[in-house]
Design a protein around this motif. Structure first.
Motif, short mmCIF file in Angstrom:
data_model
loop_
_atom_site.label_atom_id
_atom_site.label_comp_id
_atom_site.label_asym_id
_atom_site.label_seq_id
_atom_site.Cartn_x
_atom_site.Cartn_y
_atom_site.Cartn_z
N SER A 173 0.58 -1.30 -0.01
CA SER A 173 0.05 0.04 0.01
C SER A 173 0.79 1.18 0.26
N LEU A 174 0.31 2.57 -0.20
CA LEU A 174 0.95 3.47 -0.07
C LEU A 174 1.63 3.92 1.19
N GLY A 175 0.97 3.48 2.14
CA GLY A 175 1.52 3.93 3.45
C GLY A 175 2.74 3.04 3.68
N GLN A 176 2.81 1.76 3.50
CA GLN A 176 3.99 0.70 3.51
C GLN A 176 4.89 1.25 2.75
N GLU A 177 4.75 1.72 1.56
CA GLU A 177 5.93 2.17 0.47
C GLU A 177 6.63 3.41 1.27
N VAL A 178 5.88 4.28 1.47
CA VAL A 178 6.62 5.77 2.23
C VAL A 178 7.17 5.44 3.49
N LEU A 179 6.71 4.41 4.17
CA LEU A 179 7.48 4.03 5.46
C LEU A 179 8.74 3.14 5.36
N PHE A 180 8.64 2.50 4.29
CA PHE A 180 10.01 1.61 3.74
C PHE A 180 10.95 2.80 3.47
N ASN A 181 10.37 3.83 2.75
CA ASN A 181 11.32 4.50 2.10
C ASN A 181 12.03 5.56 3.20
N VAL A 182 11.20 6.07 3.98
CA VAL A 182 11.85 6.81 5.35
C VAL A 182 12.91 6.13 5.95
N MET A 183 12.71 4.76 6.46
CA MET A 183 13.50 3.90 7.09
C MET A 183 14.63 3.51 6.48
N LYS A 184 14.47 3.14 5.12
CA LYS A 184 15.64 3.04 4.16
C LYS A 184 16.53 4.22 4.19
N ALA A 185 16.08 5.32 3.98
CA ALA A 185 16.82 6.52 3.83
C ALA A 185 17.64 6.75 5.08
N TYR A 186 16.80 6.48 6.17
CA TYR A 186 17.54 6.81 7.52
C TYR A 186 18.67 5.90 8.01
N SER A 187 18.48 4.49 7.50
CA SER A 187 19.44 3.44 7.70
C SER A 187 20.72 3.76 6.90
N LEU A 188 20.62 4.55 5.72
CA LEU A 188 21.82 4.98 4.98
C LEU A 188 22.57 6.17 5.56
N VAL A 189 21.64 7.18 6.16
CA VAL A 189 22.23 8.35 6.73
C VAL A 189 22.97 8.00 8.15
N ASP A 190 22.32 7.21 8.83
CA ASP A 190 22.94 6.69 10.04
C ASP A 190 23.13 5.35 10.15
N ARG A 191 24.29 4.72 9.72
CA ARG A 191 24.75 3.29 9.49
C ARG A 191 24.95 2.91 10.71
N GLU A 192 25.43 3.56 11.98
CA GLU A 192 25.83 2.81 13.13
C GLU A 192 24.14 2.43 13.76
N VAL A 193 23.24 3.17 13.72
CA VAL A 193 21.98 2.75 14.13
C VAL A 193 21.37 1.80 13.32
N GLY A 194 21.30 2.05 11.81
CA GLY A 194 20.83 1.47 10.94
C GLY A 194 19.32 1.28 11.08
N TYR A 195 18.64 0.20 11.19
CA TYR A 195 17.24 0.16 11.73
C TYR A 195 16.99 -0.69 13.01
N CYS A 196 16.04 0.15 13.77
CA CYS A 196 15.14 -0.83 14.85
C CYS A 196 14.03 -0.88 14.92
N GLN A 197 13.25 -1.95 15.26
CA GLN A 197 11.91 -2.03 14.99
C GLN A 197 10.91 -1.02 15.47
N GLY A 198 11.25 -0.60 16.83
CA GLY A 198 10.32 0.20 17.48
C GLY A 198 10.34 1.76 16.93
N SER A 199 11.31 2.09 16.10
CA SER A 199 11.39 3.34 15.26
C SER A 199 10.33 3.37 14.17
N ALA A 200 9.99 2.34 13.67
CA ALA A 200 9.05 2.27 12.38
C ALA A 200 7.60 2.85 12.96
N PHE A 201 7.05 2.67 14.23
CA PHE A 201 6.04 3.41 14.77
C PHE A 201 5.93 4.90 14.87
N ILE A 202 7.23 5.36 15.07
CA ILE A 202 7.39 6.96 15.30
C ILE A 202 7.16 7.43 13.83
#
Length: 775
Positions: A173-202
Motif C-alpha cells: 500500500s501507499l503507507g507501507q511504501e513511504v514508510l519503507f522509503n523513510v526507514m531505508k533513507a535513515y538507515s543509510l544516513v546513520d549506519r551505526e544505528v541502521g534500523y530498529c523495530q520500534g522506530s517504525a511506529f514513530i
C-alpha cells in the motif's frame, strides 16, 4: 504528496476537546489575558463535549423530535465556532512562531499540553524540532536510489506497523511504501544505528501527519536531538539508563508497588521498554498517544517518565492484588484503554508526578559509573578466564610431560638395573677369565722354562725320542689352551666394552651409582652377618667347652649341700645360655637365608623383565614382518594388475594391427576394381591399340594369359600385377599428368615393401589417385 487524515471521531474531535480538569500548575504564572484566553477555550470545549454527547445519544435513539433537531443545530453551531477560534489561534501561533517561543513560551506550553489540532500538527511539529529547513531533505531522493543492508528487516516489519490503520493496511500500500522509503533513507544516513523495530511506529505517526520528505527530516531531528538515537543503538545503553531512572522513581514514589513487583519477579523492562522505545504509540490508541507525542515534541523524554509513573499510580491497588501473569495481562488489556474518553485526565495525572531534573542527572552519572565498573569487571573476568584457560592448558601439558618423564624414568631405572646386573655378571666372568689367563700365562712360562731346560739338555744321550715327542705334545696342548684363553679373554673384553658403551649411553648415572652402593651395602651386611654367625659359633664353642670342662670336674658329692644347690643353679644357667646362644645363631642363619632369598628374588625379577623386553622386541619384529608381508602382497597384486593391463593393451594393439591390415586389403581390392573399370572404359572408347603384344590391353586375352599357373598366390602378388597394369594404363591415358605418374610409380615398388606398409601408407598412396580421378 498530501498527508493522510484521521477520522473525525478519533482525531479532530479529540484534538479540539478541552480538558475537564483544572489547569496545571504552570498556568499560575500566566498573564491575565492569557488566563482569560485559556478559560474561554475551556468553556468552549466543555460546551463542545456536552453537545457531542447529546449528538451521540440522539443518533443512538434515532428520534426525530423538534427538540433533538434544535440541540443538533446548536451543537453544530458551537462546533463550528470552536473550530474557527482554534484555527485562528493556532494560525497566529504558526505565523508568529519565533515571537511565541520567546515571549509566550508558558502559554505555548500550556496550549501544547491541551493538545495541538490535527491540521496544525505537521507544521507545529516541524517548528518544535526545527526541521523546516534541513540540508538532509535535499539528499532524500538520492538516498532512495541507493541500497541499504537493512532492507530485508524493514520489509519484514512493515506489515506489523499499524496493521489496523487504513493508511498502512494491505500489502504494497501507499503507507507501507513511504514508510519503507523513510526507514531505508535513515538507515543509510546513520549506519551505526541502521534500523530498529520500534522506530517504525514513530515514523508511521509522522507519515500520518505530513509528506515523507518532511517526516524524514523530523525523524532525523528526533534521533539527533531527543535522545532517540542512543535508545536505538545496538547496545541500547540509553534504554538501560531510562529503566534505571524509572526504577528509582518507582521505588521513591511507590515503594509498596515496587516491593510487590520484586516479590513477583516482575522486572521494569518487561512493561516499560516499549514505553520508551515507541513513546506509548504501541500502548495507547492513536488519539491518546498523539497527545503524549505532542508534549514529547516540546519537553522530551520527561513526559514518558511522568505518564508511565502516572499509570502505575492510578492502577496501584489493582496491580497489588495480581501475580506476575495477571499483571502482564493487565498491562496489555486494561491500562491501554483507561483514558480513551478523557486523555486530559492522563495528562493531569502525569504532571502531578514529582520529577526532579537534577536528581535525574545524578542518577545518570551513577548509572554511567556503574556501567563503567561493570565493564571493567567484565574485562577483568574475561582476562581471568583467558588466563585460567591458558593455565589449564599448561597444567594438562605439564601433566602429560610429567607422565612421559615418569615413564621414561621407570624405563631408565629398569634398564639401568638390567645393565648393572649384566655388568656384574660380566665382571665376574672377566675375573674368572683373567684368573684363567694368569694361570695359563704361568703354565706357559713353566713350559717355556721346561723347553729351555730341554734345549740345554739336548746333548744328553739319556733323553729318548719318546720323551721329546711327549714334551712337544704338551707344548701344543698348552698353546691350544693359551689360544682358547686369549679368545675367551677377547670375548669378555668385547662384552665389557659393549656394556661400558651401553652404560655410558644411559641418561642418568645416579641410579646406577645408587644400585652399586646398595649392592656394596648388601655385601657388607652379608659379611657382617657371616662375621656375627662366626662369632656366635665361637661363643657357642667356648660355652660348650666350658660346660664340658665343668662336667669333667668330679667330687661334687664331697661338697656341702649349699654348694651343690649353687652348682646345680649354675648348671641350669649355663644350659639356658647355651640354648639362647643356639637360638640366636639359628636366627642369624635364618636372616641370612632371607637376605639370600631376597637377592635371588631380585635377580629373578630382573631376568623376567629381560624376558619380557625380549618378548616385546620379538612381537615388534613380528608386527614389522607382518607389515612387510602385507606390503609385498600389495606389490604383488599391483604387479599382477599391471601385467593384466599390459596383456589387455597388447591384445588391443594386435586387434588394431589386424583392423589396419583388413582396411589395407579392402583398399587394394577397391583399387583393383577401379583399374578393371578403367580398362573396360579404355577399351570401349579407343578400341584395341596396335601393340605388338595383343594380350597387353586385351581384356579377354589377358584373362586367357592369366591361367591357373600364372595366377598370383597371394594378395601381395595380385597387388603387384595390378600395379603393372595400372602403370601401363596411366602412361596410355594420362601421359602428361606428373602427379598421377608419381602415384603409379609408387605402386611399382616391390611387393616386399608393401608387406611392411601400414594403413597410413595405403591412404597416402591412394590419396593422389583419388584426387586425379576427381579431376
Amino acid at each position: 504528496m498530501a498527508s493522510p487524515t484521521l477520522s473525525p471521531d478519533s482525531s479532530s474531535q479529540e484534538a479540539l476537546s478541552a480538558p475537564t480538569c483544572s489547569p496545571t500548575s504552570d498556568s499560575e504564572n500566566l498573564s491575565p489575558d492569557e488566563l482569560e484566553l485559556l478559560a474561554k477555550l475551556e468553556e468552549q470545549n466543555r460546551l463542545l463535549e456536552a453537545d457531542s454527547k447529546s449528538m451521540r445519544s440522539m443518533n443512538g435513539s434515532r428520534r426525530n423530535s423538534g427538540s433533538s433537531l434544535v440541540s443538533s443545530s446548536s451543537a453544530s453551531s458551537n462546533l463550528s465556532h470552536l473550530e474557527e477560534d482554534t484555527w485562528i489561534l493556532w494560525g497566529r501561533i504558526a505565523n508568529e512562531w519565533e515571537e511565541w517561543r520567546r515571549r509566550k513560551e508558558k502559554l505555548l506550553k500550556e496550549l501544547i499540553r491541551k493538545g495541538i489540532p490535527h491540521h496544525f500538527r505537521a507544521i507545529v511539529w516541524q517548528l518544535l524540532c526545527s526541521a523546516t529547513d534541513m540540508p538532509v531533505k535535499n539528499q532524500y531522493s538520492e538516498l532512495l536510489k541507493m541500497s541499504s543492508p537493512c532492507e530485508k528487516l524493514i520489509r519484514r516489519d512493515i506489515a506489523r506497523t499499524y496493521p489496523e490503520h487504513e493508511f498502512f493496511k494491505g500489502q504494497d500500500s501507499l503507507g507501507q511504501e513511504v514508510l519503507f522509503n523513510v526507514m531505508k533513507a535513515y538507515s543509510l544516513v546513520d549506519r551505526e544505528v541502521g534500523y530498529c523495530q520500534g522506530s517504525a511506529f514513530i515514523v508511521g505517526l509522522l507519515l500520518m501527519q505530513m509528506p515523507e520528505e518532511e517526516a524524514f527530516c523530523v525523524f532525523v531531528r528526533l534521533m539527533q536531538e531527543y535522545r532517540l538515537r542512543e535508545l536505538f543503538k545496538p547496545s541500547m545503553a540509553e534504554l538501560g539508563l531510562c529503566i534505571y531512572q524509572f526504577e528509582y522513581m518507582l521505588q521513591e514514589q511507590l515503594p509498596d508497588l515496587n516491593t510487590h513487583f520484586r516479590s513477583q519477579s516482575f522486572h521494569t523492562s518487561m512493561y516499560a521498554s516499549s514505553w520508551f522505545l515507541t513513546l506509548f504509540l504501541t500502548t495507547f490508541p492513536l488519539p491518546v498517544a498523539t497527545r503524549v507525542f505532542d508534549i514529547f515534541m516540546y519537553e522530551g523524554l520527561e513526559i514518558i517518565f511522568r505518564v508511565g509513573l502516572a499509570l502505575l499510580q492510578v492502577n496501584q491497588t489493582e496491580l497489588m492484588q495480581l501475580d506476575m501473569e495477571g499483571m502482564s495481562q493487565y498491562f496489555q488489556r486494561v491500562i491501554p484503554h483507561q483514558f480513551d474518553s478523557c486523555p486530559d485526565k492522563l495528562i493531569l495525572k502525569a504532571y502531578q508526578v514529582k520529577y526532579n531534573p537534577k536528581k535525574m542527572k545524578r542518577l545518570e552519572k551513577e548509572y554511567a559509573a556503574m556501567k563503567s565498573k561493570e565493564m571493567e569487571e567484565q574485562i577483568e573476568i574475561k582476562r581471568l578466564r583467558t588466563e585460567n584457560r591458558l593455565l589449564k592448558q599448561r597444567i594438562e601439558t605439564l601433566e602429560k610431560e610429567s607422565a612421559a618423564l615418569a615413564d621414561r624414568l621407570i624405563q631408565g631405572q629398569v634398564t639401568r638395573a638390567q645393565e648393572a646386573e649384566e655388568n656384574y655378571v660380566i665382571k665376574r666372568e672377566l675375573a674368572v677369565v683373567r684368573q684363567q689367563c694368569s694361570s695359563a700365562a704361568e703354565d706357559l712360562q713353566k713350559a717355556q722354562s721346561t723347553i729351555r731346560q730341554l734345549q740345554e739338555q739336548q746333548d744328553n744321550p739319556r733323553l729318548t725320542e719318546d720323551f721329546v715327542a711327549h714334551l712337544e705334545t704338551e707344548l701344543e696342548q698348552s698353546r691350544l689352551r693359551e689360544t682358547e684363553t686369549l679368545g675367551a679373554l677377547r670375548e669378555m673384553q668385547d662384552k665389557v666394552l659393549d656394556m661400558e658403551k651401553r652404560n655410558n649411553s644411559l641418561p642418568d648415572e645416579n641410579n646406577v651409582a645408587r644400585l652399586q652402593e646398595e649392592l656394596k651395602a648388601l655385601k657388607v651386611r652379608e659379611g657382617e652377618a657371616m662375621a656375627s654367625a662366626r662369632e656366635l659359633k665361637l661363643q657357642l664353642q667356648e660355652l660348650s667347652d666350658t660346660w664340658q670342662a665343668h662336667l669333667s670336674r668330679g667330687g661334687r658329692w664331697k661338697e656341702s649341700p649349699r654348694k651343690l644347690v649353687l652348682g646345680e643353679l649354675q648348671d641350669e644357667l649355663m644350659s639356658v645360655r647355651l640354648r639362647e646362644a643356639q637360638a640366636l645363631a639359628e636366627g642369624r642363619e635364618l636372616r641370612q637365608r632371607v637376605v639370600e632369598l631376597e637377592t635371588q628374588d631380585h635377580i629373578h625379577r630382573n631376568l623376567l623383565n629381560r624376558v619380557e623386553a625380549e618378548r616385546a622386541a620379538l612381537q615388534e619384529k613380528l608386527q614389522y614382518l607382518a607389515a612387510q608381508n602385507k606390503g609385498l602382497q600389495t606389490q604383488l597384486s599391483e604387479s599382477r594388475r599391471k601385467q593384466a593391463e599390459a596383456e589387455c593393451k597388447s591384445k588391443e594393439e594386435v586387434m588394431a594391427v589386424r583392423l589396419r591390415e583388413a582396411d589395407s586389403m579392402a583398399a587394394v581390392a577397391e583399387m583393383r576394381q577401379r583399374i578393371a573399370e578403367l580398362e573396360i572404359q579404355v577399351r570401349l572408347l579407343k578400341g584395341p591399340p596396335p601393340f605388338e603384344d595383343p594380350l597387353a590391353f586385351d581384356g579377354l586375352g589377358l584373362a586367357r594369359h592369366l591361367d591357373e599357373d600364372s595366377l598370383p598366390s597371394s594378395d601381395e602378388e595380385l597387388l603387384g600385377v595390378g600395379v603393372g597394369v595400372g602403370a601401363a594404363l596411366q602412361d596410355a591415358l594420362y601421359p602428361l599428368s606428373p602427379r598421377d605418374a608419381r602415384f603409379f610409380r609408387r605402386l611399382e615398388r616391390p611387393a616386399k615393401d608393401s608387406e611392411g606398409s601400414s594403413d597410413s601408407d595405403a591412404d597416402e598412396l591412394a590419396a593422389p589417385y583419388s584426387q586425379g580421378l576427381d579431376n
